[in-house]
Design an enzyme around this catalytic site. Sequence first.
Site, PDB file in Angstrom:
ATOM      1  N   ASP A 169       1.229  -1.327   0.052  1.00  0.00           N
ATOM      2  CA  ASP A 169       0.468  -0.283  -0.024  1.00  0.00           C
ATOM      3  C   ASP A 169       1.203   0.929   0.036  1.00  0.00           C
ATOM      4  O   ASP A 169       2.103   1.475  -0.029  1.00  0.00           O
ATOM      5  CB  ASP A 169      -0.421  -0.122   1.264  1.00  0.00           C
ATOM      6  CG  ASP A 169      -1.491   0.994   1.232  1.00  0.00           C
ATOM      7  OD1 ASP A 169      -2.650   1.860   0.273  1.00  0.00           O
ATOM      8  OD2 ASP A 169      -1.592   1.509   2.370  1.00  0.00           O
ATOM      9  N   LEU A 170       0.608   2.003  -0.516  1.00  0.00           N
ATOM     10  CA  LEU A 170       1.006   3.515   0.217  1.00  0.00           C
ATOM     11  C   LEU A 170       0.954   4.248   0.895  1.00  0.00           C
ATOM     12  O   LEU A 170       2.015   5.046   1.655  1.00  0.00           O
ATOM     13  CB  LEU A 170       0.918   4.291  -1.910  1.00  0.00           C
ATOM     14  CG  LEU A 170       1.554   5.490  -1.730  1.00  0.00           C
ATOM     15  CD1 LEU A 170       3.673   5.515  -2.057  1.00  0.00           C
ATOM     16  CD2 LEU A 170       0.554   6.454  -2.775  1.00  0.00           C
ATOM     17  N   ASP A 171       0.231   4.847   0.967  1.00  0.00           N
ATOM     18  CA  ASP A 171      -0.330   5.716   2.516  1.00  0.00           C
ATOM     19  C   ASP A 171       0.062   5.763   3.297  1.00  0.00           C
ATOM     20  O   ASP A 171      -1.219   4.511   3.602  1.00  0.00           O
ATOM     21  CB  ASP A 171      -2.191   7.074   2.105  1.00  0.00           C
ATOM     22  CG  ASP A 171      -2.286   7.261   0.624  1.00  0.00           C
ATOM     23  OD1 ASP A 171      -0.738   7.773   0.548  1.00  0.00           O
ATOM     24  OD2 ASP A 171      -3.033   7.590  -0.279  1.00  0.00           O
ATOM     25  N   THR A 208       1.964  10.028   4.331  1.00  0.00           N
ATOM     26  CA  THR A 208       0.474  11.019   3.508  1.00  0.00           C
ATOM     27  C   THR A 208      -0.523  10.750   4.434  1.00  0.00           C
ATOM     28  O   THR A 208      -0.869  12.001   3.858  1.00  0.00           O
ATOM     29  CB  THR A 208       0.053  10.823   1.470  1.00  0.00           C
ATOM     30  OG1 THR A 208       0.602   8.845   1.928  1.00  0.00           O
ATOM     31  CG2 THR A 208       1.498  11.001   1.475  1.00  0.00           C
ATOM     32  N   LYS A 263      -8.864   5.775   6.472  1.00  0.00           N
ATOM     33  CA  LYS A 263      -7.646   5.307   6.174  1.00  0.00           C
ATOM     34  C   LYS A 263      -7.920   3.778   5.066  1.00  0.00           C
ATOM     35  O   LYS A 263      -8.670   2.979   4.929  1.00  0.00           O
ATOM     36  CB  LYS A 263      -6.531   4.054   7.058  1.00  0.00           C
ATOM     37  CG  LYS A 263      -6.039   5.671   7.421  1.00  0.00           C
ATOM     38  CD  LYS A 263      -4.718   5.484   8.614  1.00  0.00           C
ATOM     39  CE  LYS A 263      -3.909   6.712   9.323  1.00  0.00           C
ATOM     40  NZ  LYS A 263      -2.853   5.896  10.318  1.00  0.00           N
ATOM     41  N   SER A 282      -2.759   0.597  -4.100  1.00  0.00           N
ATOM     42  CA  SER A 282      -3.428   1.384  -3.457  1.00  0.00           C
ATOM     43  C   SER A 282      -4.661   2.503  -4.058  1.00  0.00           C
ATOM     44  O   SER A 282      -4.857   2.643  -5.298  1.00  0.00           O
ATOM     45  CB  SER A 282      -1.839   2.531  -3.794  1.00  0.00           C
ATOM     46  OG  SER A 282      -2.291   4.072  -3.233  1.00  0.00           O
ATOM     47  N   ALA A 283      -5.337   3.055  -3.276  1.00  0.00           N
ATOM     48  CA  ALA A 283      -6.628   3.690  -3.125  1.00  0.00           C
ATOM     49  C   ALA A 283      -6.136   4.902  -3.929  1.00  0.00           C
ATOM     50  O   ALA A 283      -7.218   5.307  -4.076  1.00  0.00           O
ATOM     51  CB  ALA A 283      -7.399   3.308  -1.986  1.00  0.00           C
ATOM     52  N   LYS A 329     -11.152  -1.215  -1.569  1.00  0.00           N
ATOM     53  CA  LYS A 329     -10.972  -1.671  -0.507  1.00  0.00           C
ATOM     54  C   LYS A 329     -12.023  -1.567   0.414  1.00  0.00           C
ATOM     55  O   LYS A 329     -12.304  -0.674   0.351  1.00  0.00           O
ATOM     56  CB  LYS A 329      -8.939  -1.987   0.457  1.00  0.00           C
ATOM     57  CG  LYS A 329      -8.451  -1.810  -0.589  1.00  0.00           C
ATOM     58  CD  LYS A 329      -6.480  -0.938  -0.467  1.00  0.00           C
ATOM     59  CE  LYS A 329      -5.937  -1.184  -0.687  1.00  0.00           C
ATOM     60  NZ  LYS A 329      -4.844  -0.477  -0.109  1.00  0.00           N
ATOM     61  N   GLU A 366       0.084  -2.961   4.733  1.00  0.00           N
ATOM     62  CA  GLU A 366      -0.968  -2.120   4.694  1.00  0.00           C
ATOM     63  C   GLU A 366      -1.332  -2.090   5.818  1.00  0.00           C
ATOM     64  O   GLU A 366      -1.016  -2.171   6.777  1.00  0.00           O
ATOM     65  CB  GLU A 366      -2.666  -3.277   4.659  1.00  0.00           C
ATOM     66  CG  GLU A 366      -3.367  -3.021   3.523  1.00  0.00           C
ATOM     67  CD  GLU A 366      -3.418  -1.618   2.490  1.00  0.00           C
ATOM     68  OE1 GLU A 366      -4.018  -0.648   3.801  1.00  0.00           O
ATOM     69  OE2 GLU A 366      -3.628  -1.396   2.015  1.00  0.00           O
ATOM     70  N   ASP A 367      -1.265  -0.356   5.972  1.00  0.00           N
ATOM     71  CA  ASP A 367      -1.717  -0.030   7.782  1.00  0.00           C
ATOM     72  C   ASP A 367      -3.139   0.564   7.459  1.00  0.00           C
ATOM     73  O   ASP A 367      -3.648   0.984   8.607  1.00  0.00           O
ATOM     74  CB  ASP A 367      -0.861   1.855   7.082  1.00  0.00           C
ATOM     75  CG  ASP A 367      -1.333   2.679   6.493  1.00  0.00           C
ATOM     76  OD1 ASP A 367      -2.356   2.320   5.436  1.00  0.00           O
ATOM     77  OD2 ASP A 367      -2.062   3.847   6.695  1.00  0.00           O
TER      78      ASP A 367
HETATM   79  C1  BG6 Z   1      -5.680   5.969   0.021  1.00  0.00           C
HETATM   80  C2  BG6 Z   1      -5.650   6.640   1.416  1.00  0.00           C
HETATM   81  O1  BG6 Z   1      -4.393   5.260  -0.167  1.00  0.00           O
HETATM   82  O2  BG6 Z   1      -5.675   6.548  -0.639  1.00  0.00           O
HETATM   83  C3  BG6 Z   1      -6.922   7.153   1.448  1.00  0.00           C
HETATM   84  O3  BG6 Z   1      -5.073   5.817   3.207  1.00  0.00           O
HETATM   85  C4  BG6 Z   1      -7.606   8.001   0.938  1.00  0.00           C
HETATM   86  O4  BG6 Z   1      -7.286   8.331   2.803  1.00  0.00           O
HETATM   87  C5  BG6 Z   1      -7.119   7.449  -0.948  1.00  0.00           C
HETATM   88  O5  BG6 Z   1      -8.762   8.424   0.620  1.00  0.00           O
HETATM   89  C6  BG6 Z   1      -7.896   8.001  -2.528  1.00  0.00           C
HETATM   90  O6  BG6 Z   1      -6.156   9.341  -2.466  1.00  0.00           O
HETATM   91  P1  BG6 Z   1      -6.626   9.976  -3.031  1.00  0.00           P
HETATM   92  O7  BG6 Z   1      -4.750  10.500  -3.794  1.00  0.00           O
HETATM   93  O8  BG6 Z   1      -7.719   9.561  -4.664  1.00  0.00           O
HETATM   94  O9  BG6 Z   1      -7.699  10.874  -2.862  1.00  0.00           O
HETATM   95 MG    MG Z   2      -2.618   3.050   3.527  1.00  0.00          MG
END
Ligand code: BG6
Ligand code: MG
Length: 218
Positions: free
Chosen positions: A9-11, A17, A45, A114-115, A145, A169-170
Site C-alpha cells: 500500500d502507499l499512504d 501521507t 484510511k 493503493s486506493a 478496499k 497495509e496500514d
Molecule cells: C488511500 C488513503 O491510500 O487513498 C485514503 O489511505 C485516501 O485516505 C485514498 O482517501 C484515495 O486517495 P486520493 O489521493 O485518490 O484522494
Molecule cells: Mg494506507
Amino acid sequence: MNKKGFIFDLDGVIVDTAKYHYLAWKSLANELGFDITLEQNEQLKGVSRVRSLEIILGWGNKTLSDEQFSKYMAEKNDNYLSHIAQMDAGEILPDVPKTLNYLQETQQGIALGSASKNARKILQKVGLFEVFQAIVDGNNVSKAKPDPEVFLIAAKKLNITPKNCIVFEDSVAGVTAANSAEMISIGIGSQETLGHADYVFKDFTEIQTSFINELIKR
Ligand code: BG6
Ligand code: MG
C-alpha cells in the site's frame, strides 16, 4: 530462490501521507462546521476519496448537492496536493528503502496496490517510481478496499498467484482486502487496530531480513 509477490500500500506504508489526508479532510470538515478525530480518521484510511467524503458528511450530519459534493472533493484534493508538492525522498518511512532494496536483490516481485489516484505522482516525487514492477492505483480499480480487486490485479500483473503474495497495509480496509484475496497480510501500525492481519509491525524498522526470508521460503 522462490519468487513471491510483495504488494505495498502507499499512504501510511511507504510514505506518511496519511497525515496529509487527515489535515485536508479535517480542514474541510471544519469549514462545514464540525471536526474529525484521529480515531475517526482510522476509518478513512484505505478508503477512496468519494467514499471518504460520504462518510465524513454522515459524521457531520450534512447533505450536499451533487455540485457541492464535487466542489468539496476538488477542494480536498487541492489542499492535499499542496502538501504533496513539498514532498521528497526524505518522506519515505524509515527502513522502507532497506526492505525494497532487499526484495530487489533477491529478485522478488514488487507491486503497489493503493486506493489513491495520486499514487504515481507521489512515487515520482519520492523517487520510487522505478522500483515497482506493477502499479495498481485508484485509477485502475472499480471496487475499493475492502474488496480485494486492487491486490488481485497487482498479483496478475506480477504474474504471481495470490497465495504467493504478501501485502503490507496500514488500514483496516486494506488488511481485510488482503485477507479476502487469500494473501499474507502484514499490518503496519498497531495490533489494536490491525489485529485481523497475519502479522503486525509498528513500522519497517521492526521487520528483519530474516522475517522477509521466511516469507520468501514458505
Ligand atoms: C488511500 C488513503 O491510500 O487513498 C485514503 O489511505 C485516501 O485516505 C485514498 O482517501 C484515495 O486517495 P486520493 O489521493 O485518490 O484522494
Ligand atoms: Mg494506507
